[in-house]
Design a protein around this motif. Structure first.
Motif, PDB file in Angstrom:
ATOM      1  N   MET A 175     -55.297 -31.877  63.172  1.00 42.22           N
ATOM      2  CA  MET A 175     -54.177 -32.670  63.652  1.00 42.22           C
ATOM      3  C   MET A 175     -52.909 -32.154  63.440  1.00 42.22           C
ATOM      4  SD  MET A 175     -54.081 -36.872  62.668  1.00 42.22           S
ATOM      5  CE  MET A 175     -54.581 -37.563  64.257  1.00 42.22           C
ATOM      6  N   LYS A 176     -52.035 -31.915  64.208  1.00 47.06           N
ATOM      7  CA  LYS A 176     -50.658 -31.535  63.781  1.00 47.06           C
ATOM      8  C   LYS A 176     -49.883 -32.618  63.355  1.00 47.06           C
ATOM      9  CE  LYS A 176     -50.428 -28.653  67.898  1.00 47.06           C
ATOM     10  NZ  LYS A 176     -49.732 -28.312  69.469  1.00 47.06           N
ATOM     11  N   PRO A 177     -49.003 -32.209  62.183  1.00 47.74           N
ATOM     12  CA  PRO A 177     -48.046 -33.188  61.784  1.00 47.74           C
ATOM     13  C   PRO A 177     -47.175 -33.874  62.655  1.00 47.74           C
ATOM     14  CG  PRO A 177     -48.008 -30.953  60.682  1.00 47.74           C
ATOM     15  CD  PRO A 177     -48.841 -30.814  61.994  1.00 47.74           C
ATOM     16  N   GLY A 178     -46.984 -35.110  62.649  1.00 49.12           N
ATOM     17  CA  GLY A 178     -46.144 -35.799  63.428  1.00 49.12           C
ATOM     18  C   GLY A 178     -46.567 -37.360  63.188  1.00 49.12           C
ATOM     19  N   THR A 179     -46.170 -38.141  64.090  1.00 48.90           N
ATOM     20  CA  THR A 179     -46.473 -39.698  64.106  1.00 48.90           C
ATOM     21  C   THR A 179     -47.439 -39.957  65.218  1.00 48.90           C
ATOM     22  OG1 THR A 179     -44.462 -40.293  63.113  1.00 48.90           O
ATOM     23  CG2 THR A 179     -45.765 -41.860  64.493  1.00 48.90           C
ATOM     24  N   TYR A 180     -48.413 -40.632  64.990  1.00 50.86           N
ATOM     25  CA  TYR A 180     -49.715 -40.953  65.981  1.00 50.86           C
ATOM     26  C   TYR A 180     -49.639 -42.512  65.970  1.00 50.86           C
ATOM     27  CZ  TYR A 180     -50.729 -36.098  65.663  1.00 50.86           C
ATOM     28  OH  TYR A 180     -50.749 -34.783  65.885  1.00 50.86           O
ATOM     29  N   LYS A 181     -50.038 -43.108  67.078  1.00 47.82           N
ATOM     30  CA  LYS A 181     -50.241 -44.454  67.206  1.00 47.82           C
ATOM     31  C   LYS A 181     -51.739 -44.657  67.897  1.00 47.82           C
ATOM     32  CE  LYS A 181     -48.289 -45.227  71.824  1.00 47.82           C
ATOM     33  NZ  LYS A 181     -47.489 -46.110  72.583  1.00 47.82           N
ATOM     34  N   THR A 182     -52.384 -45.907  67.539  1.00 46.77           N
ATOM     35  CA  THR A 182     -53.652 -46.151  67.967  1.00 46.77           C
ATOM     36  C   THR A 182     -53.448 -47.738  68.477  1.00 46.77           C
ATOM     37  OG1 THR A 182     -56.049 -46.550  67.905  1.00 46.77           O
ATOM     38  CG2 THR A 182     -54.620 -46.908  65.960  1.00 46.77           C
ATOM     39  N   ALA A 183     -54.214 -47.964  69.740  1.00 44.82           N
ATOM     40  CA  ALA A 183     -54.462 -49.148  70.229  1.00 44.82           C
ATOM     41  C   ALA A 183     -54.810 -50.387  69.067  1.00 44.82           C
ATOM     42  CB  ALA A 183     -54.861 -49.343  71.494  1.00 44.82           C
ATOM     43  N   GLY A 184     -55.698 -49.627  68.318  1.00 46.63           N
ATOM     44  CA  GLY A 184     -56.433 -50.503  67.073  1.00 46.63           C
ATOM     45  C   GLY A 184     -57.876 -50.267  67.298  1.00 46.63           C
ATOM     46  N   SER A 185     -58.630 -51.236  66.737  1.00 45.75           N
ATOM     47  CA  SER A 185     -60.209 -50.765  66.655  1.00 45.75           C
ATOM     48  C   SER A 185     -60.809 -50.948  67.928  1.00 45.75           C
ATOM     49  CB  SER A 185     -60.568 -52.303  65.966  1.00 45.75           C
ATOM     50  OG  SER A 185     -62.109 -52.391  65.802  1.00 45.75           O
ATOM     51  N   GLU A 186     -62.054 -50.227  67.563  1.00 40.89           N
ATOM     52  CA  GLU A 186     -63.050 -50.006  68.997  1.00 40.89           C
ATOM     53  C   GLU A 186     -64.029 -51.194  69.091  1.00 40.89           C
ATOM     54  OE1 GLU A 186     -65.100 -46.118  67.996  1.00 40.89           O
ATOM     55  OE2 GLU A 186     -63.725 -45.136  69.441  1.00 40.89           O
ATOM     56  N   GLY A 187     -64.012 -51.995  68.077  1.00 47.72           N
ATOM     57  CA  GLY A 187     -65.065 -52.941  67.875  1.00 47.72           C
ATOM     58  C   GLY A 187     -64.594 -54.285  66.946  1.00 47.72           C
ATOM     59  N   ALA A 188     -65.576 -54.907  66.645  1.00 48.53           N
ATOM     60  CA  ALA A 188     -65.306 -56.136  65.675  1.00 48.53           C
ATOM     61  C   ALA A 188     -64.951 -55.873  64.100  1.00 48.53           C
ATOM     62  CB  ALA A 188     -66.513 -56.905  65.884  1.00 48.53           C
ATOM     63  N   PHE A 189     -65.305 -54.630  63.805  1.00 45.38           N
ATOM     64  CA  PHE A 189     -65.120 -54.278  62.448  1.00 45.38           C
ATOM     65  C   PHE A 189     -63.828 -53.847  62.025  1.00 45.38           C
ATOM     66  CE2 PHE A 189     -69.853 -54.025  63.412  1.00 45.38           C
ATOM     67  CZ  PHE A 189     -70.216 -55.017  62.309  1.00 45.38           C
ATOM     68  N   GLY A 190     -62.829 -53.698  62.821  1.00 51.18           N
ATOM     69  CA  GLY A 190     -61.488 -52.910  62.480  1.00 51.18           C
ATOM     70  C   GLY A 190     -61.556 -51.718  62.406  1.00 51.18           C
ATOM     71  N   CYS A 191     -60.179 -50.996  62.321  1.00 48.01           N
ATOM     72  CA  CYS A 191     -60.009 -49.674  62.399  1.00 48.01           C
ATOM     73  C   CYS A 191     -59.410 -49.246  61.103  1.00 48.01           C
ATOM     74  CB  CYS A 191     -58.712 -49.547  63.436  1.00 48.01           C
ATOM     75  SG  CYS A 191     -58.042 -48.085  63.334  1.00 48.01           S
ATOM     76  N   TYR A 192     -60.127 -48.273  60.591  1.00 50.07           N
ATOM     77  CA  TYR A 192     -59.807 -47.749  59.023  1.00 50.07           C
ATOM     78  C   TYR A 192     -59.178 -46.274  59.210  1.00 50.07           C
ATOM     79  CZ  TYR A 192     -59.848 -45.584  54.565  1.00 50.07           C
ATOM     80  OH  TYR A 192     -59.427 -45.078  53.528  1.00 50.07           O
ATOM     81  N   TRP A 193     -58.050 -46.183  58.583  1.00 49.24           N
ATOM     82  CA  TRP A 193     -57.338 -44.698  58.340  1.00 49.24           C
ATOM     83  C   TRP A 193     -57.067 -44.618  56.859  1.00 49.24           C
ATOM     84  CZ3 TRP A 193     -52.609 -44.024  56.413  1.00 49.24           C
ATOM     85  CH2 TRP A 193     -51.963 -45.320  56.336  1.00 49.24           C
ATOM     86  N   GLY A 194     -57.076 -43.388  56.635  1.00 52.52           N
ATOM     87  CA  GLY A 194     -56.548 -43.070  55.384  1.00 52.52           C
ATOM     88  C   GLY A 194     -55.906 -41.843  55.249  1.00 52.52           C
ATOM     89  N   ARG A 195     -55.021 -41.241  54.322  1.00 46.90           N
ATOM     90  CA  ARG A 195     -54.414 -39.955  54.041  1.00 46.90           C
ATOM     91  C   ARG A 195     -54.677 -39.720  52.747  1.00 46.90           C
ATOM     92  NH1 ARG A 195     -48.507 -40.121  54.149  1.00 46.90           N
ATOM     93  NH2 ARG A 195     -48.588 -42.263  53.759  1.00 46.90           N
TER      94      ARG A 195
END
Length: 64
Positions: free
Chosen positions: A1-21
């Motif tokens: 993944m190139k450095p920069g700012t990224y966005k997501t529309a959110g979760s694919e399902g009922a369990f939520g979207c997790y991200w970590g650096r």
């Protein structure tokens, strides 16, 4: 993944979207720089040379 700012529309399902650096890809708790569980849309700016991980999220699109 190139450095920069990224966005997501959110979760694919009922369990939520997790991200970590992290300092590395090993998965050690101590290496986590920042993380979050998203219920809806979100943004993240991964640092160059750091590891970014996401689970159960819709596609991340670069916006900056």
């Amino acid at each position: 993944m190139k450095p920069g700012t990224y966005k997501t529309a959110g979760s694919e399902g009922a369990f939520g979207c997790y991200w970590g650096r992290a300092e590395g890809a090993g998965g050690e708790f101590e290496s986590i720089i920042a993380d979050s569980d998203l219920e809806g849309p979100g943004r993240v700016t991964p640092d160059k040379g750091k590891h970014f991980k996401a689970n159960r999220c819709r596609e991340w699109k670069r916006v900056g």
